[in-house]
Design a protein around this motif. Structure first.
Motif, PDB file in Angstrom:
ATOM      1  N   ASP A 212      61.942  48.026  21.602  1.00  0.00           N
ATOM      2  CA  ASP A 212      61.715  46.657  21.132  1.00  0.00           C
ATOM      3  C   ASP A 212      63.024  45.938  20.843  1.00  0.00           C
ATOM      4  O   ASP A 212      63.096  44.708  20.939  1.00  0.00           O
ATOM      5  CB  ASP A 212      60.847  46.670  19.869  1.00  0.00           C
ATOM      6  CG  ASP A 212      59.392  47.005  20.166  1.00  0.00           C
ATOM      7  OD1 ASP A 212      58.999  46.893  21.337  1.00  0.00           O
ATOM      8  OD2 ASP A 212      58.671  47.373  19.230  1.00  0.00           O
ATOM      9  N   PHE A 213      64.061  46.689  20.480  1.00  0.00           N
ATOM     10  CA  PHE A 213      65.371  46.101  20.250  1.00  0.00           C
ATOM     11  C   PHE A 213      66.056  45.775  21.571  1.00  0.00           C
ATOM     12  O   PHE A 213      66.571  44.681  21.760  1.00  0.00           O
ATOM     13  CB  PHE A 213      66.247  47.057  19.442  1.00  0.00           C
ATOM     14  CG  PHE A 213      67.678  46.635  19.343  1.00  0.00           C
ATOM     15  CD1 PHE A 213      68.061  45.651  18.457  1.00  0.00           C
ATOM     16  CD2 PHE A 213      68.647  47.214  20.161  1.00  0.00           C
ATOM     17  CE1 PHE A 213      69.389  45.235  18.376  1.00  0.00           C
ATOM     18  CE2 PHE A 213      69.966  46.813  20.091  1.00  0.00           C
ATOM     19  CZ  PHE A 213      70.341  45.819  19.197  1.00  0.00           C
ATOM     20  N   ALA A 214      66.059  46.728  22.489  1.00  0.00           N
ATOM     21  CA  ALA A 214      66.757  46.553  23.770  1.00  0.00           C
ATOM     22  C   ALA A 214      66.066  45.535  24.663  1.00  0.00           C
ATOM     23  O   ALA A 214      66.730  44.746  25.350  1.00  0.00           O
ATOM     24  CB  ALA A 214      66.860  47.893  24.493  1.00  0.00           C
ATOM     25  N   VAL A 215      64.738  45.570  24.667  1.00  0.00           N
ATOM     26  CA  VAL A 215      63.952  44.676  25.531  1.00  0.00           C
ATOM     27  C   VAL A 215      62.943  43.931  24.658  1.00  0.00           C
ATOM     28  O   VAL A 215      61.752  44.232  24.662  1.00  0.00           O
ATOM     29  CB  VAL A 215      63.223  45.469  26.636  1.00  0.00           C
ATOM     30  CG1 VAL A 215      62.617  44.512  27.664  1.00  0.00           C
ATOM     31  CG2 VAL A 215      64.157  46.449  27.324  1.00  0.00           C
ATOM     32  N   PRO A 216      63.419  42.959  23.896  1.00  0.00           N
ATOM     33  CA  PRO A 216      62.499  42.208  23.033  1.00  0.00           C
ATOM     34  C   PRO A 216      61.555  41.348  23.866  1.00  0.00           C
ATOM     35  O   PRO A 216      61.854  41.049  25.034  1.00  0.00           O
ATOM     36  CB  PRO A 216      63.445  41.344  22.189  1.00  0.00           C
ATOM     37  CG  PRO A 216      64.659  41.171  23.049  1.00  0.00           C
ATOM     38  CD  PRO A 216      64.804  42.461  23.815  1.00  0.00           C
ATOM     39  N   PRO A 217      60.430  40.954  23.296  1.00  0.00           N
ATOM     40  CA  PRO A 217      59.472  40.144  24.064  1.00  0.00           C
ATOM     41  C   PRO A 217      60.099  38.884  24.657  1.00  0.00           C
ATOM     42  O   PRO A 217      59.722  38.441  25.739  1.00  0.00           O
ATOM     43  CB  PRO A 217      58.396  39.791  23.022  1.00  0.00           C
ATOM     44  CG  PRO A 217      58.468  40.912  22.032  1.00  0.00           C
ATOM     45  CD  PRO A 217      59.909  41.305  21.961  1.00  0.00           C
ATOM     46  N   PHE A 218      61.100  38.320  23.963  1.00  0.00           N
ATOM     47  CA  PHE A 218      61.722  37.097  24.464  1.00  0.00           C
ATOM     48  C   PHE A 218      62.851  37.392  25.451  1.00  0.00           C
ATOM     49  O   PHE A 218      63.504  36.464  25.934  1.00  0.00           O
ATOM     50  CB  PHE A 218      62.266  36.262  23.296  1.00  0.00           C
ATOM     51  CG  PHE A 218      63.208  37.015  22.391  1.00  0.00           C
ATOM     52  CD1 PHE A 218      64.553  37.150  22.697  1.00  0.00           C
ATOM     53  CD2 PHE A 218      62.729  37.608  21.229  1.00  0.00           C
ATOM     54  CE1 PHE A 218      65.414  37.850  21.869  1.00  0.00           C
ATOM     55  CE2 PHE A 218      63.586  38.309  20.393  1.00  0.00           C
ATOM     56  CZ  PHE A 218      64.940  38.429  20.708  1.00  0.00           C
ATOM     57  N   GLY A 219      63.094  38.662  25.752  1.00  0.00           N
ATOM     58  CA  GLY A 219      64.154  39.010  26.682  1.00  0.00           C
ATOM     59  C   GLY A 219      63.713  39.970  27.769  1.00  0.00           C
ATOM     60  O   GLY A 219      64.534  40.547  28.481  1.00  0.00           O
ATOM     61  N   LYS A 220      62.423  40.118  27.917  1.00  0.00           N
ATOM     62  CA  LYS A 220      61.867  41.063  28.885  1.00  0.00           C
ATOM     63  C   LYS A 220      62.286  40.755  30.320  1.00  0.00           C
ATOM     64  O   LYS A 220      62.466  41.656  31.142  1.00  0.00           O
ATOM     65  CB  LYS A 220      60.337  41.033  28.754  1.00  0.00           C
ATOM     66  CG  LYS A 220      59.586  42.066  29.547  1.00  0.00           C
ATOM     67  CD  LYS A 220      58.092  41.927  29.242  1.00  0.00           C
ATOM     68  CE  LYS A 220      57.267  42.883  30.073  1.00  0.00           C
ATOM     69  NZ  LYS A 220      55.821  42.691  29.835  1.00  0.00           N
ATOM     70  N   GLU A 221      62.460  39.467  30.603  1.00  0.00           N
ATOM     71  CA  GLU A 221      62.795  39.072  31.974  1.00  0.00           C
ATOM     72  C   GLU A 221      64.142  39.628  32.430  1.00  0.00           C
ATOM     73  O   GLU A 221      64.395  39.759  33.626  1.00  0.00           O
ATOM     74  CB  GLU A 221      62.788  37.536  32.101  1.00  0.00           C
ATOM     75  CG  GLU A 221      63.980  36.829  31.499  1.00  0.00           C
ATOM     76  CD  GLU A 221      63.975  36.807  29.974  1.00  0.00           C
ATOM     77  OE1 GLU A 221      65.038  36.588  29.370  1.00  0.00           O
ATOM     78  OE2 GLU A 221      62.892  37.011  29.373  1.00  0.00           O
ATOM     79  N   HIS A 222      65.009  39.998  31.477  1.00  0.00           N
ATOM     80  CA  HIS A 222      66.308  40.536  31.859  1.00  0.00           C
ATOM     81  C   HIS A 222      66.242  42.023  32.241  1.00  0.00           C
ATOM     82  O   HIS A 222      67.080  42.490  33.010  1.00  0.00           O
ATOM     83  CB  HIS A 222      67.323  40.337  30.734  1.00  0.00           C
ATOM     84  CG  HIS A 222      67.975  38.998  30.780  1.00  0.00           C
ATOM     85  ND1 HIS A 222      67.315  37.849  30.408  1.00  0.00           N
ATOM     86  CD2 HIS A 222      69.206  38.606  31.193  1.00  0.00           C
ATOM     87  CE1 HIS A 222      68.123  36.810  30.572  1.00  0.00           C
ATOM     88  NE2 HIS A 222      69.268  37.243  31.057  1.00  0.00           N
ATOM     89  N   PHE A 223      65.275  42.720  31.714  1.00  0.00           N
ATOM     90  CA  PHE A 223      65.148  44.141  32.020  1.00  0.00           C
ATOM     91  C   PHE A 223      64.439  44.384  33.351  1.00  0.00           C
ATOM     92  O   PHE A 223      64.804  45.283  34.117  1.00  0.00           O
ATOM     93  CB  PHE A 223      64.394  44.849  30.894  1.00  0.00           C
ATOM     94  CG  PHE A 223      64.262  46.328  31.087  1.00  0.00           C
ATOM     95  CD1 PHE A 223      65.377  47.159  31.074  1.00  0.00           C
ATOM     96  CD2 PHE A 223      63.015  46.915  31.290  1.00  0.00           C
ATOM     97  CE1 PHE A 223      65.263  48.528  31.255  1.00  0.00           C
ATOM     98  CE2 PHE A 223      62.889  48.280  31.468  1.00  0.00           C
ATOM     99  CZ  PHE A 223      64.010  49.092  31.451  1.00  0.00           C
ATOM    100  N   ILE A 224      63.440  43.591  33.648  1.00  0.00           N
ATOM    101  CA  ILE A 224      62.566  43.889  34.781  1.00  0.00           C
ATOM    102  C   ILE A 224      63.216  43.810  36.163  1.00  0.00           C
ATOM    103  O   ILE A 224      62.708  44.449  37.094  1.00  0.00           O
ATOM    104  CB  ILE A 224      61.289  43.023  34.753  1.00  0.00           C
ATOM    105  CG1 ILE A 224      61.637  41.532  34.863  1.00  0.00           C
ATOM    106  CG2 ILE A 224      60.470  43.316  33.513  1.00  0.00           C
ATOM    107  CD1 ILE A 224      60.405  40.635  35.013  1.00  0.00           C
ATOM    108  N   PRO A 225      64.333  43.086  36.375  1.00  0.00           N
ATOM    109  CA  PRO A 225      64.951  43.165  37.706  1.00  0.00           C
ATOM    110  C   PRO A 225      65.318  44.589  38.106  1.00  0.00           C
ATOM    111  O   PRO A 225      65.442  44.883  39.297  1.00  0.00           O
ATOM    112  CB  PRO A 225      66.193  42.280  37.560  1.00  0.00           C
ATOM    113  CG  PRO A 225      65.809  41.260  36.535  1.00  0.00           C
ATOM    114  CD  PRO A 225      64.985  42.040  35.540  1.00  0.00           C
TER     115      PRO A 225
END
Length: 260
Positions: A212-225
């Protein structure tokens, strides 16, 4: 066969900075075989339906604020490649993946910052691709997998984002300490990427420490690539961490290579 890559685009400042990370990406562009084109999934282009660009020449989108004014003077006039767009259309139709063609959108900083470091002359054609955070990781992986055959035609597939990207937790004044939560997440990720453990990776949000810290709900788009790039190398299922460093306490600068 061309590998696929996941490259963290960090803060827009890396477009004008000279440091360990920018030097690494620049050298990576020189060491890779020269691609016929780049197909790039950017965290900064979100869409509920997969978008595929078909642009003759891109404008440069300066989609940020509060940074050095010099960033707004940068232009990256890459051109598109209609024939590759047509190949992508055929592959998506074959795989039953819904998509729409976009003939107007320029390159956002998730795309041009990375591309400018890899190919500073803007002389490699680009097909820009959207990402969809609403899809499951398995579905995102499937989109990348549908394009895997392009790699045998010297086309480089890139996912641009960040494995740890929590803007609300950054310490802009400290580049020396790295938060344990960022390290814990990235170490878990590396373990399962190296094993190509898709079962665990597709459920990273419940299994990975500090997810939840690394991939917060407001930053999920950065992880999924990561999943789009990983899926593009499904036939070989080999992963290699090429670089990892951190800025501002926890912002990860990771480069992963998938395939051979």
């Amino acid at each position: 066969m061309m590998p696929s890559l996941f490259i963290a685009h960090g803060a827009p400042l890396i477009a004008i900075e000279k440091n360990e990370y920018t030097s690494f990406i620049h050298q990576l562009g020189k060491s890779l075989p020269r691609p016929k084109a780049v197909v790039l999934f950017s965290a900064h282009w979100e869409s509920p339906i997969q978008k595929v660009s078909d642009v003759q020449q891109y404008t440069t989108i300066h989609d940020f604020g509060g940074f050095d004014p010099a960033l707004f003077n940068i232009e990256y006039p890459a051109r598109g490649e209609h024939q590759v767009t047509e190949e992508i259309k055929a592959l998506f139709n074959e795989s039953g993946i819904q998509f729409e063609i976009d003939g107007q959108r320029g390159l956002d900083h998730g795309a041009w910052v990375v591309l400018r470091l890899l190919y500073p002359e803007a002389d490699v054609p680009v097909i820009s691709m959207s990402v969809n955070p609403i899809l499951s990781p398995e579905e995102q992986y499937k989109v990348g997998k549908a394009l895997s055959v392009l790699r045998s035609s010297d086309i480089l597939i890139i996912g641009s984002g960040g494995t740890v990207h929590n803007l609300r937790a950054l310490d802009w004044a400290d580049d020396k300490k790295v938060e344990s939560r960022a390290l814990d997440f990235d170490n878990w990720l590396a373990e399962h990427l190296n094993k190509w453990d898709t079962e665990a990776l597709f459920h990273y949000n419940t299994l990975a420490p500090s997810a939840d810290f690394a991939v917060p709900p407001f930053g999920k788009e950065h992880f999924i690539p990561l999943f789009y790039a990983m899926g593009a190398a499904d036939e070989s299922r080999k992963a290699a961490l090429l670089h990892r460093s951190y800025r501002y306490g926890n912002l990860s600068h990771s480069v992963w290579q998938f395939g051979e």
